[in-house]
Design a protein around this motif. Structure first.
Motif, mmCIF file in Angstrom:
data_model
loop_
_atom_site.group_PDB
_atom_site.id
_atom_site.type_symbol
_atom_site.label_atom_id
_atom_site.label_comp_id
_atom_site.label_asym_id
_atom_site.label_seq_id
_atom_site.Cartn_x
_atom_site.Cartn_y
_atom_site.Cartn_z
ATOM 1 N N GLU A 151 0.828 -1.214 0.000
ATOM 2 C CA GLU A 151 0.000 0.000 0.000
ATOM 3 C C GLU A 151 0.862 1.263 0.000
ATOM 4 O O GLU A 151 0.497 2.257 -0.629
ATOM 5 C CB GLU A 151 -0.963 0.000 1.187
ATOM 6 N N THR A 195 0.590 4.087 -2.752
ATOM 7 C CA THR A 195 0.410 5.486 -2.358
ATOM 8 C C THR A 195 1.509 6.352 -2.969
ATOM 9 O O THR A 195 1.237 7.453 -3.463
ATOM 10 C CB THR A 195 0.410 5.609 -0.817
ATOM 11 N N LEU A 202 -4.027 3.205 4.334
ATOM 12 C CA LEU A 202 -2.612 3.053 4.693
ATOM 13 C C LEU A 202 -2.425 3.172 6.203
ATOM 14 O O LEU A 202 -1.662 2.410 6.798
ATOM 15 C CB LEU A 202 -1.772 4.103 3.960
#
Length: 153
Positions: A15, A19, A118
């Protein structure tokens, strides 16, 4: 056999890299709009988009270093960014100023959602530094959403 903690760390790193890809793609899109915005609000939007791009880029290294501090590899190329980002390309240089603002607002709304996920994954993995950092990144993204939303009124 993988431990539950290994799976949580793998999910977190995955993640974080997604991101990171979103930040890089959104940075480039924001700069694209900075370069191509036109019309009566040119000056204000040109400056706003540049401010937002600078803010986005300032987070890129922080995310990448969190990946590395988790003993994992980060993105390595334009292709790896393209493969991981949820931000859609925008190659139309003739979009109206309002269309640009709306697209950036929507991309930042999606980024806020990704950041909240996240944060959860960082908590699950016991990475309190990333978990705390995400609060600042989320606040910045929420402020960009607010500014862009207000600009459309």
């Amino acid at each position: 056999m993988a431990q539950a903690g290994d799976n949580a760390k793998k999910a977190l790193v995955d993640e974080m890299n997604g991101t990171l890809a979103d930040y890089l793609a959104l940075y480039l899109k924001t700069k694209n709009f900075h370069w191509h915005v036109a019309g009566p609000r040119f000056h204000d939007l040109h400056l706003l988009f540049d401010e937002h791009a600078t803010e986005l880029f300032s987070v890129v290294d922080l995310i990448a270093e969190r990946v590395r501090k988790n003993d994992a590899d980060t993105l390595t190329s334009i292709g790896s960014i393209a493969a991981r980002t949820a931000v859609k390309d925008q190659n139309d240089t003739t979009l109206s100023a309002d269309a640009m603002v709306a697209e950036l607002r929507d991309d930042n709304v999606a980024l806020v959602a990704r950041l909240k996920n996240l944060k959860t994954l960082a908590g699950d993995a016991g990475d309190t530094v990333t978990e705390g950092s995400v609060d600042d990144w989320t606040d910045q993204a929420e402020q960009r959403v607010w500014f862009l939303s207000q600009t459309l009124k």
